[in-house]
Design a protein around this motif. Sequence first.
Motif, PDB file in Angstrom:
ATOM      1  N   ASP A  53       0.851  -1.190   0.000  1.00 15.83           N
ATOM      2  CA  ASP A  53       0.000   0.000   0.000  1.00 15.83           C
ATOM      3  C   ASP A  53       0.889   1.242   0.000  1.00 15.83           C
ATOM      4  OD1 ASP A  53       0.366   1.124   2.677  1.00 15.83           O
ATOM      5  OD2 ASP A  53      -0.861  -0.516   3.430  1.00 15.83           O
ATOM      6  N   GLN A  55       1.174   3.880   1.801  1.00 17.37           N
ATOM      7  CA  GLN A  55       1.781   4.275   3.077  1.00 17.37           C
ATOM      8  C   GLN A  55       2.996   3.403   3.394  1.00 17.37           C
ATOM      9  OE1 GLN A  55       1.162   6.911   5.042  1.00 17.37           O
ATOM     10  NE2 GLN A  55       2.889   6.280   6.311  1.00 17.37           N
ATOM     11  N   ASP A  56       2.874   2.085   3.189  1.00 16.59           N
ATOM     12  CA  ASP A  56       4.013   1.189   3.416  1.00 16.59           C
ATOM     13  C   ASP A  56       5.156   1.497   2.452  1.00 16.59           C
ATOM     14  OD1 ASP A  56       2.735  -0.113   5.472  1.00 16.59           O
ATOM     15  OD2 ASP A  56       2.124  -1.841   4.268  1.00 16.59           O
ATOM     16  N   GLU A  59       6.939   4.528   3.765  1.00 11.70           N
ATOM     17  CA  GLU A  59       7.762   4.166   4.919  1.00 11.70           C
ATOM     18  C   GLU A  59       9.018   3.428   4.475  1.00 11.70           C
ATOM     19  OE1 GLU A  59       5.203   2.082   7.637  1.00 11.70           O
ATOM     20  OE2 GLU A  59       4.198   3.936   8.255  1.00 11.70           O
TER      21      GLU A  59
END
Length: 89
Positions: A53, A55-56, A59
């Motif tokens: 995803d 967001q991952d 990160e």
Amino acid sequence: MTITPDTLRSKILTFYPEITKLGIDLTVHFDQDKGAWVAQLAKHQHELITYIDPQDAMECLDDIECVHLGTQIGQFIFNYCSEGTECKT
């Protein structure tokens, strides 16, 4: 930071150097329909497609290891690159 397929692929290879060491092909692209990044691992006739995803992915680029992806990579290596298979260098 903007995520591109090349930057995400490069970061994944930094976290998981065994991909290169074992000669596993890695491609990365964004799937608009799923709204997620796609990491595809391939070695001979074996293939694994996993989704990351956004967001991952962000990160991951911020130097936080992609844990879900690491699990998938580990499973691929265990299944197709363990002793006695063609992935050994």
